[in-house]
Design a protein around this motif. Structure first.
Motif, PDB file in Angstrom:
ATOM      1  N   SER A 167       0.822  -1.217   0.000  1.00 39.71           N
ATOM      2  CA  SER A 167       0.000   0.000   0.000  1.00 39.71           C
ATOM      3  C   SER A 167       0.856   1.266   0.000  1.00 39.71           C
ATOM      4  N   SER A 234     -15.832   2.649  -9.334  1.00 43.70           N
ATOM      5  CA  SER A 234     -15.567   1.235  -9.633  1.00 43.70           C
ATOM      6  C   SER A 234     -14.693   1.122 -10.875  1.00 43.70           C
ATOM      7  N   GLU A 238     -11.045  -6.525 -13.573  1.00 45.17           N
ATOM      8  CA  GLU A 238     -10.156  -6.872 -12.450  1.00 45.17           C
ATOM      9  C   GLU A 238      -8.736  -6.351 -12.640  1.00 45.17           C
ATOM     10  N   GLN A 241      -6.540  -5.109  -9.451  1.00 42.27           N
ATOM     11  CA  GLN A 241      -6.008  -6.179  -8.598  1.00 42.27           C
ATOM     12  C   GLN A 241      -4.838  -6.874  -9.271  1.00 42.27           C
ATOM     13  N   ASP A 264      -3.929  -8.715  -2.766  1.00 42.84           N
ATOM     14  CA  ASP A 264      -5.369  -8.551  -2.966  1.00 42.84           C
ATOM     15  C   ASP A 264      -5.990  -7.831  -1.766  1.00 42.84           C
ATOM     16  N   ASP A 265      -5.552  -8.231  -0.562  1.00 43.05           N
ATOM     17  CA  ASP A 265      -6.036  -7.584   0.663  1.00 43.05           C
ATOM     18  C   ASP A 265      -5.604  -6.119   0.700  1.00 43.05           C
ATOM     19  N   TYR A 267      -4.992  -4.160  -1.805  1.00 40.33           N
ATOM     20  CA  TYR A 267      -5.777  -3.369  -2.763  1.00 40.33           C
ATOM     21  C   TYR A 267      -7.163  -3.062  -2.207  1.00 40.33           C
ATOM     22  N   LYS A 268      -7.865  -4.106  -1.737  1.00 36.78           N
ATOM     23  CA  LYS A 268      -9.261  -3.932  -1.307  1.00 36.78           C
ATOM     24  C   LYS A 268      -9.382  -3.142  -0.002  1.00 36.78           C
ATOM     25  N   ARG A 269      -8.490  -3.395   0.941  1.00 41.80           N
ATOM     26  CA  ARG A 269      -8.624  -2.809   2.272  1.00 41.80           C
ATOM     27  C   ARG A 269      -7.912  -1.469   2.428  1.00 41.80           C
ATOM     28  N   PHE A 272      -7.387   0.817  -2.531  1.00 48.73           N
ATOM     29  CA  PHE A 272      -8.561   1.321  -3.250  1.00 48.73           C
ATOM     30  C   PHE A 272      -9.358   2.359  -2.458  1.00 48.73           C
ATOM     31  N   GLU A 276      -9.826   5.949  -3.977  1.00 52.48           N
ATOM     32  CA  GLU A 276     -11.198   6.394  -4.243  1.00 52.48           C
ATOM     33  C   GLU A 276     -11.437   7.769  -3.620  1.00 52.48           C
TER      34      GLU A 276
END
Length: 718
Positions: A167, A234, A238, A241, A264-265, A267-269, A272, A276
Motif C-alpha cells: 500500500s 468502480s 479486475e 487487482q 489482494d487484501d 488493494y481492497k482494504r 482502493f 477512491e
C-alpha cells in the motif's frame, strides 16, 4: 526546481516576462497595478494571466516548501538516501510527494504495526523473497509465542505487514490512480428508492470518470451530503487487482501465494479506499474550480454592467403583509425620500389609495427610473408599477433587479453605519435603487458569493471562492476607476494598495478636510505611504481638480511624459479640461507612436494608454457597453407565454449547461447550451454573458413546474 523556468514553459511565455513578473510580485506590487502600469516589464500581460501566474507560482512554492519538510522529516528518522531525496525532488504534485512520504509517515496503530511489535517483520521479509522451495507455514512456526499462539496467526501478521508495504508503494499508487482516471466509473445509487428529491436522476446512475461533467459532480456531491444517494468509484474489470499482484508476485510457489493474497487484501482494504477518496476529492476540486471560474466571469460581467447615470431612481423592495418599502435616491445615490406603500395586499379601496400614493411619489420626486426587487411580491408590485406608468405623461421606465445579497447587506454592520436611522427593509430598498444606478459601487458592499450568479457556490471551498471572487471585484474596481470624493470606503478598499483601514482613513480625511483637489493629498492620509500611493494613485479619480490628469488613468509617474505628449500633439492642458483632445490619437499616429516613444523615453504600451486616456478624459469604460433592458409597462404572466413567441430578455446567470434569461415573466427561462448558437461551444460563456440583452424564442412552457425553455437559434425553422 526552477519555478520561473517551469512557469515560462507552462504559460508559453518568454523567460524574461516571467522573471520580471515574479520580481514585481515579490516586491509587493499588486496585480491591477502590474497589469496597468508595468506593461513594458511584463510584455503587456493582462490581469487574468497575471492572476493565473500568481496562483501557480504560489502552488509551486508551497510544493517546494513541503518537499523540503518531507526530506527533513525522513532525514530525522535516519532513513534518507540519495535515491529517496532525488525522487522527492523530482515530483511535480503534492499528491506524489505525500505518496513517497507515506512509508515514513508516523502511523496510528494498524494491523501491520501490531504485527511488527510482535516481531513478525522478519517472517514478512522471508515470504517476500518467494523462494520456490520455501514453506511459509513451516517458517511461521518459528514465530509462535505468547503473543502469537499459532503459525496461522504468525502468517496473518506477516501478511498484514506485506499488505501495508504494498500500500505504501508510491509508484504503484501513481499507476493505479492513472488507471482509474482513465477507466474508472462513478456509480450512484439511491439511499432510499422511495424518497422524493431533486436527485432522482442519480438513484441508479453511472458514467465514466473521463466523461462526467463538472456540474454533475457537484450535484452528486450535494446529493450524497444530503443523504439521498450513495456514491462509489468502480473499475470496469479486475485490472487493478492484477496490477498489484503482477508487481509483487514472482512465481507460483507457496510464498508467492501468500504474497498474492496479501496484495489482494492491500488493494481492497488499503489502496482502493484511499485512491477512491483521492480521486473523488480531485474531481470535486476540479469541478469546484470550474464553478468558481464560471462564477467569477458572471460576477465580472455583472459588476461591469453600465450604470444608469443622471437619473432620480426609486427603489422598491416588494412585500405582502409588511408592504413595499420605497426609497428614492438622486443621481449620486443620496437618499431623498423613503416610505412604505401597500400595493400587494389589502382591500380594493386600500390598494387604490396606495397605488395613488406611489404615483404621487413618482411624480413629486421627479423619478426617472424604478428598480423593483425580484423577491416576494415582485410580480404584484411590477403589475402596479406598469399600470401607473401607463397613466402618467412623463417618461419613466423600470427594471426588475436581482435582490440577491440585498438582505445580507441591509442587515450588515456596514449598512447600519451608512443608514443608522433606517430599518433593515428600507436599507434594502436603497440598495435596490443604487444597484440599478451603479452596480459596481453598490455590489462591492455585499459578500460576492451572496450575489447569486453562480452554481453550487455554497458548496465551494470558502477560502478559494473568496480569494477568486475578491480578485474579480478588485480587477473590476481598478479597471473602472474610483471617484476619490464620492466613493464609500467599501469601494475604496478594493483599489490596488488600499486596505480597509486605509480606505476608512481616506473617507475620514475627506470628511474632516473637504474634497480632494489633488492626488498628492493622498500622501497626507494616515497610513497611506509612498508605496501605497504608487499602487493606488492611478486608479483614483479627482473630478474637477487642480490637474485634469488627476481625472484620468494616467499615473502620476507619467505626468511629465503626458504633458510633453500634449505639447507634441499641439494641445494644452486647458484643452484636456475642456474636452478638446478627441483627435489626439490621430495626431499622435500622424507623428508616429514609435517616434514619440523614443523622444519622450517612454514605452509604447504606456504611451498608447496615455493617448487613449487623453482622448476621453474621465471616461467610464462601462459607458461603451450596451445599456440594460428597461421596461415601460407591458408585462406578462408565465401562462401568457406560447411556443414560438419571440421576446427580448436579459441574461441573469450563466452556468455549465446553459443560461437563464429574464423575459419579464418573473420566472427566468433556460436556454440550454445546445440552443445558444448554431456553432459548437464547449461552454455557454463562449457565446453569452451576464447582463447581455438577447432575443429569444419560447420553445416550451410548463406552467405547473414554472419552467420555460428558450432558444437563441432564431434562424432555424420552428
Amino acid at each position: 526546481m526552477d519555478i520561473n523556468k517551469i512557469l515560462a514553459e507552462e504559460f508559453n511565455l518568454r523567460q524574461e516576462q516571467i522573471d520580471n513578473t515574479i520580481a514585481l510580485f515579490d516586491d509587493g506590487k499588486t496585480i491591477p497595478f502590474v497589469a496597468r502600469y508595468r506593461k513594458e516589464v511584463t510584455g503587456s500581460l493582462d490581469d487574468q494571466i497575471l492572476r493565473d501566474i500568481y496562483d501557480r507560482m504560489t502552488y509551486l512554492r508551497n510544493l517546494e516548501k513541503r518537499k523540503e519538510e518531507i526530506i527533513s522529516l525522513i532525514d530525522e528518522q535516519g532513513k534518507l538516501t540519495d535515491e529517496i531525496k532525488a525522487a522527492i525532488s523530482s515530483v511535480k504534485t503534492l499528491v506524489e510527494a505525500e505518496d513517497i512520504y507515506r512509508p515514513f509517515k508516523p502511523k496510528r496503530k494498524t494491523r501491520a504495526s501490531i504485527a511488527r511489535e510482535k516481531g513478525l517483520e522478519p517472517l514478512a521479509k522471508f515470504i517476500m523473497e518467494q523462494n520456490k522451495g520455501s514453506d511459509p507455514a513451516k517458517e511461521a512456526e518459528k514465530y509462535i509465542s505468547e503473543e502469537v499462539p499459532t503459525a496461522e496467526d504468525a502468517l496473518n501478521g506477516a501478511s498484514d505487514i506485506i499488505a501495508e508495504d504494498i500500500s505504501d508503494d508510491a509508484s504503484l499508487r501513481k499507476l493505479l490512480r492513472g488507471y482509474f482516471m482513465k477507466n474508472g466509473i462513478l456509480v450512484t445509487k439511491a439511499a432510499d428508492e422511495e424518497a422524493e428529491s431533486v436527485y432522482e436522476n442519480y438513484y441508479d446512475f453511472s458514467e465514466p470518470l473521463s466523461k462526467i461533467a463538472n456540474h454533475r459532480i457537484l450535484a452528486i456531491d450535494r446529493g450524497e451530503k444530503e443523504g439521498f444517494i450513495k456514491v462509489s468509484v468502480s473499475a470496469p474489470d479486475e485490472t487493478p487487482q492484477a496490477m498489484c499482484a503482477n508487481r509483487y508476485v514472482k512465481n507460483q510457489g507457496m510464498c508467492a501465494s501468500v504474497v498474492e493474497a496479501a496484495a489482494d487484501d492491500s488493494y481492497k482494504r488499503l489502496i482502493f479506499p484511499s485512491i477512491e477518496r483521492e480521486i473523488r476529492s480531485e474531481f470535486t476540486e476540479k469541478a469546484a474550480e470550474q464553478a468558481i471560474k464560471v462564477f467569477s466571469e458572471n460576477l465580472r460581467q455583472l459588476l461591469l454592467q453600465p450604470p444608469i447615470k443622471n437619473t432620480i431612481t426609486l427603489g422598491l423592495d416588494p412585500g405582502f403583509r409588511t408592504g413595499c418599502k420605497v426609497a428614492v435616491v438622486d443621481h449620486t445615490g443620496k437618499v431623498l425620500y423613503t416610505d412604505v406603500v401597500h400595493i400587494s395586499m389589502g382591500s380594493a379601496d386600500a390598494l387604490a389609495r396606495n397605488k395613488q400614493k406611489l404615483k404621487n411619489i413618482i411624480l413629486s420626486q421627479k423619478v426617472n427610473t424604478i428598480a423593483i426587487g425580484n423577491g416576494t411580491a415582485s410580480r404584484e408590485s411590477e403589475a402596479v408599477v406598469a399600470e401607473i406608468l401607463k397613466e402618467i405623461d412623463s417618461k419613466v421606465s423600470y427594471m426588475v433587479v436581482s435582490e440577491a445579497g440585498a438582505s445580507v447587506y441591509s442587515a450588515s454592520k456596514l449598512a447600519a453605519e451608512e443608514f443608522p436611522d433606517y430599518d433593515v427593509s428600507l436599507r434594502s430598498a436603497v440598495s435596490i435603487a443604487r444597484r440599478l444606478q451603479d452596480p459596481l459601487a453598490e455590489l462591492v458592499k455585499i459578500e460576492p458569493k451572496a450575489i447569486g450568479v453562480g452554481q453550487y457556490q455554497h458548496d465551494m471551498p470558502k477560502a478559494r471562492l473568496n480569494e477568486a471572487l475578491g480578485g474579480v471585484v478588485e480587477a473590476c474596481v481598478n479597471s473602472v476607476g474610483v471617484d476619490l470624493n464620492t466613493s464609500s470606503h467599501s469601494l475604496l478598499s478594493y483599489v490596488a494598495g488600499i486596505n480597509s483601514s486605509i480606505a476608512k482613513n481616506i473617507v475620514s480625511y475627506r470628511e474632516e478636510n473637504g474634497e480632494f483637489t489633488d492626488r498628492k493629498q493622498l500622501l497626507k492620509v494616515p497610513k497611506l505611504g509612498k508605496k501605497a500611493y504608487e499602487q493606488c494613485a492611478g486608479f483614483l479619480r479627482v473630478r474637477n481638480g487642480k490637474n485634469p490628469l488627476d481625472n484620468t488613468a494616467v499615473h502620476p509617474e507619467s505626468y511629465d511624459a503626458a504633458m510633453k505628449l500634449i505639447e507634441e500633439c499641439g494641445f494644452s492642458i486647458a484643452d484636456i479640461q475642456s474636452g478638446k483632445t478627441e483627435d489626439i490619437k490621430s495626431r499622435a499616429d500622424k507623428i508616429g507612436i514609435p517616434a514619440i516613444s523614443k523622444k519622450l523615453d517612454i514605452g509604447v504600451p504606456t504611451l498608447r494608454d496615455i493617448v487613449s486616456e487623453l482622448q476621453k478624459p474621465g471616461r467610464d469604460l462601462r459607458d461603451e457597453l450596451p445599456p440594460p433592458l428597461m421596461r415601460s409597462g407591458d408585462i406578462m404572466e408565465i401562462s401568457d407565454l406560447k411556443e414560438g413567441m419571440e421576446l427580448m430578455g436579459t441574461v441573469r446567470n450563466v452556468i455549465d449547461f446553459g443560461a437563464f434569461v429574464d423575459i419579464g415573466v418573473h420566472e427566468d427561462g433556460l436556454v440550454h447550451i445546445s440552443q445558444i448558437c448554431n456553432r459548437y461551444i464547449k461552454h455557454p460563456l463562449e457565446a453569452v454573458k451576464v447582463g447581455e440583452v438577447v432575443k429569444v424564442r419560447v420553445i416550451s412552457v410548463d406552467v405547473k413546474k414554472k419552467r420555460i425553455g428558450l432558444t437563441m437559434r432564431l434562424d432555424e425553422k420552428r
